[in-house]
Design an enzyme around this catalytic site. Sequence first.
Site, PDB file in Angstrom:
ATOM      1  CB  CYS A 136      -1.101   0.123   1.182  1.00 34.33           C
ATOM      2  SG  CYS A 136      -2.031  -1.202   1.595  1.00 34.33           S
ATOM      3  CD  GLU A 204      -2.235  -0.392  -3.412  1.00 35.29           C
ATOM      4  OE1 GLU A 204      -3.171   0.393  -4.813  1.00 35.29           O
ATOM      5  OE2 GLU A 204      -2.724  -0.196  -2.272  1.00 35.29           O
TER       6      GLU A 204
END
Length: 220
Positions: A136, A204
């Site tokens: 992240c 993601e």
Amino acid sequence: MSRFREELWQVVAGVYDQILVHPFLTGLTDGSLPREAFRHYVVQEAHFLPDYARAQAAVAARAPDAASVRRFSAQAARTVEVEHGLVAELLAAFGLDEADARKTPAGPTTVGYSSYLVRSCALGAFPEALGALVPCYWIYARVGERLLERSSPDPLYAWWIETYGGADYQETSAEVLDLLDGLAISPDERERLLERAVMTARYEWLFWDAAWRREGWPCG
């Protein structure tokens, strides 16, 4: 001896390469990304970021030393104050506030990513939780750095790029990577950490792809 970050990057590099050529991100830099796709992304970020902060707080609760507790507690607060603040400003650029964003439900990818991340950080041991969080930070930092080389002719997209390519976010990512390199863990813990990292890297990609497709629920 190589740093652990280099081993982790080897397992997520293929996903990162696919992220860089995704039309959502290439459209950010050349200005061709439809505004509705970016609006979708921002609305879903408004749903996702509170759970991201919860995941950071859960990592702080599992941290093995006081310095790490402080680091992740501070980063959870930063997510609420800085990144969530950016989303609020981006929503305003579309004439929306957070109440408006909440009228659009969190999409399937947002729910899946949030659930996986919070579960990994709340129920896993510290190495697993850190493995779930590292992509992240690191993927956004690397994407921001690469996109900053070209920026964007669209001022709204350039603003987003400058946030994640800028020095403050790069420093935040570097702090987490230093912590990763300092871990002393067993082979089993290492395997679970890398498994979590691959999964969140995939999410993601999925998150940007969902915005590109303006993903919604197929029923109901």
